[in-house]
Motif scaffolding. Structure first.
Motif, short mmCIF file in Angstrom:
data_model
loop_
_atom_site.label_atom_id
_atom_site.label_comp_id
_atom_site.label_asym_id
_atom_site.label_seq_id
_atom_site.Cartn_x
_atom_site.Cartn_y
_atom_site.Cartn_z
N GLN A 22 38.67 42.91 36.47
CA GLN A 22 37.31 42.78 35.96
C GLN A 22 36.29 42.94 37.08
OE1 GLN A 22 37.28 38.97 33.95
NE2 GLN A 22 37.88 39.89 31.97
N GLN A 23 36.55 42.35 38.22
CA GLN A 23 35.64 42.51 39.36
C GLN A 23 35.59 43.97 39.80
OE1 GLN A 23 36.96 39.74 42.33
NE2 GLN A 23 35.52 38.17 41.63
N ASN A 24 36.75 44.59 39.82
CA ASN A 24 36.84 45.99 40.19
C ASN A 24 36.03 46.85 39.19
OD1 ASN A 24 37.57 48.30 41.53
ND2 ASN A 24 39.60 48.43 40.60
N GLU A 25 36.15 46.50 37.91
CA GLU A 25 35.41 47.23 36.87
C GLU A 25 33.90 47.06 37.07
OE1 GLU A 25 34.99 47.53 32.01
OE2 GLU A 25 36.12 45.88 32.90
N ARG A 26 33.46 45.82 37.39
CA ARG A 26 32.03 45.57 37.62
C ARG A 26 31.51 46.39 38.79
NH1 ARG A 26 32.83 39.46 37.39
NH2 ARG A 26 33.11 39.18 35.16
N THR A 27 32.27 46.37 39.89
CA THR A 27 31.82 47.15 41.06
C THR A 27 31.77 48.64 40.74
OG1 THR A 27 34.08 47.22 41.93
CG2 THR A 27 32.63 45.49 42.78
N LEU A 28 32.75 49.10 39.96
CA LEU A 28 32.75 50.52 39.58
C LEU A 28 31.55 50.85 38.67
CD1 LEU A 28 36.57 51.19 38.98
CD2 LEU A 28 35.15 52.03 40.85
N ARG A 29 31.21 49.92 37.77
CA ARG A 29 30.05 50.15 36.89
C ARG A 29 28.75 50.19 37.70
NH1 ARG A 29 30.75 48.13 30.85
NH2 ARG A 29 32.97 48.55 30.69
N THR A 30 28.58 49.25 38.62
CA THR A 30 27.36 49.26 39.44
C THR A 30 27.29 50.52 40.29
OG1 THR A 30 28.45 47.93 41.13
CG2 THR A 30 27.11 46.76 39.51
N GLU A 31 28.42 50.91 40.83
CA GLU A 31 28.46 52.14 41.61
C GLU A 31 28.14 53.35 40.73
OE1 GLU A 31 31.56 54.69 44.41
OE2 GLU A 31 32.08 52.63 43.85
N ASN A 32 28.66 53.34 39.51
CA ASN A 32 28.40 54.42 38.56
C ASN A 32 26.90 54.50 38.24
OD1 ASN A 32 28.56 56.39 36.65
ND2 ASN A 32 29.77 55.23 35.18
N ARG A 37 21.58 57.11 38.95
CA ARG A 37 20.18 57.08 39.39
C ARG A 37 19.94 58.13 40.48
NH1 ARG A 37 19.93 51.64 41.20
NH2 ARG A 37 21.50 50.90 39.76
N GLU A 38 20.84 58.23 41.42
CA GLU A 38 20.71 59.23 42.48
C GLU A 38 20.73 60.64 41.90
OE1 GLU A 38 23.69 58.66 45.47
OE2 GLU A 38 22.96 56.66 46.02
N LEU A 39 21.61 60.85 40.93
CA LEU A 39 21.68 62.16 40.29
C LEU A 39 20.37 62.47 39.55
CD1 LEU A 39 23.35 64.65 39.49
CD2 LEU A 39 24.13 63.36 37.49
N ASP A 40 19.84 61.49 38.85
CA ASP A 40 18.56 61.69 38.16
C ASP A 40 17.45 62.01 39.16
OD1 ASP A 40 19.72 61.29 35.70
OD2 ASP A 40 19.12 59.16 35.56
N ASP A 41 17.44 61.29 40.29
CA ASP A 41 16.45 61.55 41.34
C ASP A 41 16.58 62.97 41.87
OD1 ASP A 41 15.35 59.06 41.08
OD2 ASP A 41 16.40 58.21 42.83
N LYS A 42 17.81 63.40 42.10
CA LYS A 42 18.04 64.75 42.61
C LYS A 42 17.60 65.80 41.59
CE LYS A 42 21.68 63.81 45.94
NZ LYS A 42 23.05 64.04 46.35
N LEU A 43 17.91 65.54 40.31
CA LEU A 43 17.48 66.47 39.27
C LEU A 43 15.95 66.55 39.19
CD1 LEU A 43 20.01 65.69 36.38
CD2 LEU A 43 19.92 67.72 37.83
#
Length: 148
Positions: A22-32, A37-43
């Motif tokens: 579950q912790q791993n899933e949370r970190t992956l979601r925040t990273e996702n 957001r970075e992708l949206d900024d780049k677009l």
């Protein structure tokens, strides 16, 4: 892990594994989310860069049009500068012709003005302006006739 290993584990170990997942899933979601957001900024940057490039192109067209207009203006000034003597001599020649024509008209004898027949109103006016014989003359003429 294999099914056999999971079955051999006790309940606390399984809970720890679930908790870690579950912790791993949370970190992956925040990273996702961060990557999205970075992708949206780049677009957005790419879109704005495209619009900036389009704006730069349109500005280039404006500058090219302005440069062409300035060049045309300078060419017309050069033409006038090169032909100013020719234009002035032509204007002087035309002015001399106008002056000569005016002098001829002034020196030519004036023709008598054309007299038109008087209008009906003028005829009436002339009739009214004739001297009217006095009333005293008329009776005298009658007497003279009568006496004769």
């Amino acid at each position: 892990m294999a099914d056999k290993e999971l079955r051999k584990m006790n309940r606390t170990e399984l809970i720890e594994i679930i908790y870690a997942l579950q912790q791993n899933e949370r970190t992956l979601r925040t990273e996702n989310e961060k990557l999205r957001r970075e992708l949206d900024d780049k677009l957005l940057r790419m879109e704005s860069a495209g619009s900036i490039a389009e704006a730069a192109l349109s500005l280039n067209r404006v500058f090219e049009d302005a440069e062409a207009a300035a060049k045309q203006y300078l060419d017309s000034l050069r033409y006038v500068d090169e032909n100013v003597e020719k234009i002035l001599s032509e204007a002087r020649r035309q002015a001399d012709e106008i002056v000569a024509t005016a002098e001829k008209e002034i020196s030519a004898p004036a023709a008598p003005p054309h007299r038109e027949e008087p209008r009906r109103e003028e005829k009436r006016r002339t009739r009214r302006t004739r001297p009217v014989p006095e009333k005293t003359e008329r009776p005298q003429k009658r007497r003279e006739r009568h006496l004769k």
